[in-house]
Design an enzyme around this catalytic site. Structure first.
Site, PDB file in Angstrom:
ATOM      1  CG  ASP A 126      -2.026  -0.978   1.150  1.00 17.49           C
ATOM      2  OD1 ASP A 126      -2.600  -1.146   0.063  1.00 17.49           O
ATOM      3  OD2 ASP A 126      -2.353  -1.605   2.176  1.00 17.49           O
ATOM      4  CE  LYS A 177      -5.541   1.564  -2.064  1.00 19.26           C
ATOM      5  NZ  LYS A 177      -4.544   0.909  -1.215  1.00 19.26           N
ATOM      6  CG  HIS A 178     -10.931   0.383  -1.778  1.00 17.72           C
ATOM      7  ND1 HIS A 178     -10.596   1.699  -1.440  1.00 17.72           N
ATOM      8  CD2 HIS A 178      -9.985  -0.407  -1.194  1.00 17.72           C
ATOM      9  CE1 HIS A 178      -9.531   1.700  -0.653  1.00 17.72           C
ATOM     10  NE2 HIS A 178      -9.133   0.442  -0.485  1.00 17.72           N
ATOM     11  CG  ASP A 209      -9.609  -3.927   0.830  1.00 16.02           C
ATOM     12  OD1 ASP A 209      -8.411  -4.039   1.182  1.00 16.02           O
ATOM     13  OD2 ASP A 209     -10.297  -2.932   1.104  1.00 16.02           O
ATOM     14  CG  HIS A 239     -10.259  -1.803   7.829  1.00 18.33           C
ATOM     15  ND1 HIS A 239     -10.391  -0.733   6.970  1.00 18.33           N
ATOM     16  CD2 HIS A 239      -9.039  -2.342   7.577  1.00 18.33           C
ATOM     17  CE1 HIS A 239      -9.294  -0.632   6.229  1.00 18.33           C
ATOM     18  NE2 HIS A 239      -8.458  -1.587   6.577  1.00 18.33           N
ATOM     19  NE  ARG A 265      -6.783   5.068   2.433  1.00 20.07           N
ATOM     20  CZ  ARG A 265      -7.432   3.901   2.441  1.00 20.07           C
ATOM     21  NH1 ARG A 265      -8.512   3.753   3.214  1.00 20.07           N
ATOM     22  NH2 ARG A 265      -7.048   2.904   1.675  1.00 20.07           N
TER      23      ARG A 265
END
Length: 500
Positions: free
Chosen positions: A75, A179-180, A264, A192, A149
């Site tokens: 990453d 991504k994503h 992911d 997550h 991000r």
């Protein structure tokens, strides 16, 4: 040997486990996991952390022991220095895009250069697959994990930035990974921690959220990463995109993406909800994913794939297709890399950071005036990033740089509040937590300047009238750029670090 037997023998190629650096043991504690993974024939690894020299040694050893090329990813959304000490840190995507928003003529060139620098340095330590750029939209203020991000909220602008980053990265001979898919920007839940559900209609998801992915595909992006997010408008069953044949089928048929699809991380709750890790791997591959990223139990996942292949639950043709895409990507990723460092519109990452800070004062009306700073400088820290399973990076780089430049620190002069608030998976929220709010209420109203290492929208959460310098991220790069900005405003001089 039959096609099915051949596929069964090579199922491990479709799995990429993780290896993490430890300050106490280096990569030595990963020795049993490495040995077992190589025995199972994995297709490569994803790496987290470590000094550049140690990473270079590790990757060379992995390839030597495997006796074949490997896909080795990381990453690297903020440059290779995000993971590997000694390499170049770059500002987060939202900060790079600020150059576009401010009308900077070199903005897209800077983003293309950032992708190239990242790829060049990654290849230099044996990493050939860069899990970036983030192609999500910064579409929801309550999103706990995207924020800075992403390149921004405007689909067209984000699409242009994503395409530029992909072009730079792949011109410097590493695989890029947008991504994503099909977009994590409208989630108020972090995948997550659970399965987010996006209620947007299909037209919005295709036209707005899909635009950056369309741009990445048009730019020739080698891979896409799926989101562990449900989109009922795209798949009424509510299955997350990672496990959704309709969503991944649309990617192949309508968007004409022929590259590698990687999940992911399979350790995330968004992947594990209602199923174990091994079954998650089977379901992802059956739905159309090619590479299974970061399972904890490689053997269990490989064995589950083998059983599913033997029983017909997993079609041999689907496995063969994934293996063929893996081999094509591997050949591309391990081709010789250009030896020369890429050149761009900035002499160094530090110069880029300085350019971003040049337009960083926020507050509106009179509050955006450059403050008069008077020595000694009192630095007060409000750190919303402490806690969680992985420690935040140090918050003292501003103080160290100012002190090294000879500026006096202490009470009696101007108070500068340094507020840190980056997106971190364990938080489960956007914005400042209550302890940080209380600290800001006590410190910010009497401050001469507040520096926000976070998203600009958090300016609204900072009380008082002090101007706010938006510095985007707590990384050392931006902290030292802040020190140079403060030094210049206070009449001192803080030198830049070495150029890229």
């Amino acid at each position: 040997m039959t096609t099915t037997d051949s596929a069964a023998d090579r199922l491990g190629r479709l799995i990429l486990p993780a290896l993490r650096w430890s300050d106490a043991t280096g990569f030595d504690h990963e020795a049993p996991a490495i040995a077992r993974a190589l025995e199972l024939g994995v297709g490569g690894f994803i790496l987290f952390g470590g000094p550049a020299d140690a990473v270079r040694t590790l990757t060379a050893d992995l390839v030597r022991r495997a006796g074949r090329p490997l896909l080795i990813g990381a990453d690297l959304e903020r440059g290779a220095g995000q993971q590997f000490a000694g390499l170049t840190e770059l500002p987060p995507p939202r900060a790079l895009a600020a150059l576009v928003a401010d009308g900077g003529t070199r903005a897209l060139d800077a983003i293309r250069w950032a992708g190239a620098v990242t790829a060049h340095e990654a290849r230099g330590v044996g990493v050939n697959w860069v899990f970036a750029p983030v192609a999500d939209l910064d579409a929801l203020a309550d999103n706990p994990i995207v924020q800075t991000r992403a390149f921004g909220e405007d689909p067209a602008r984000v699409a242009a930035c994503v395409a530029a980053w992909v072009e730079g990265c792949q011109a410097a001979d590493a695989l890029a990974c947008a991504k994503h898919y099909p977009g994590h920007g409208r989630t108020a839940t972090d995948s997550h921690a659970g399965v987010p559900v996006v209620a947007a209609d299909a037209a919005t998801l295709r036209a707005a959220d899909g635009a950056p992915f369309d741009a990445a595909i048009a730019a020739g992006v080698a891979s896409l990463m799926t989101a562990h997010v449900a989109y009922p408008a795209l798949d009424p069953t509510g299955r997350p995109a990672t496990f959704s044949a309709p969503i991944l089928g649309h990617l192949r048929a309508a968007q004409r993406f022929a590259g590698l699809v990687v999940t992911d991380a399979l350790i995330m709750e968004g992947a594990l909800a209602g199923q174990g890790e091994a079954q998650a791997g089977v379901e992802a591959l059956r739905a159309g994913a090619d590479i299974l990223l970061y399972p904890n139990d490689v053997a269990a996942v490989r064995d589950a794939l083998a059983r599913a292949l033997a029983t017909g639950e997993l079609a041999a043709a689907r496995v063969g297709e994934a293996l063929e895409r893996y081999e094509r990507a591997l050949a591309r990723a391990t081709a010789p890399a250009a030896p020369d460092a890429p050149r761009g519109p900035f002499a160094s990452a530090a110069a880029l950071a300085d350019a971003i800070l040049a337009g960083g004062l926020r507050r509106g009306d009179a509050r955006d005036a450059v403050p008069a700073l008077r020595a000694p400088l009192e630095l007060a820290i409000v750190d919303d990033d402490v806690g969680g399973p992985y420690p935040a990076s140090p918050s003292d780089h501003v103080a160290r740089a100012l002190a090294a430049a000879g500026l006096t620190l202490g009470e009696g002069g101007s108070r500068i509040v340094l507020a840190f608030a980056e997106p971190r998976a364990w938080k489960g929220r956007a914005g400042f937590g209550e302890p940080s709010r209380q600290a800001l209420a006590a410190l910010a109203p009497d401050a001469t300047l507040v520096v926000l290492f976070g998203h600009p929208r958090l300016v609204a959460e900072i009380p008082g009238q002090a101007p706010v310098l938006v510095a985007w991220h707590r990384q050392r790069l931006m902290q030292e750029a802040v020190a140079r900005w403060i030094g210049g405003t206070a009449g001192g001089s803080v030198p830049r670090g070495a150029p890229v």
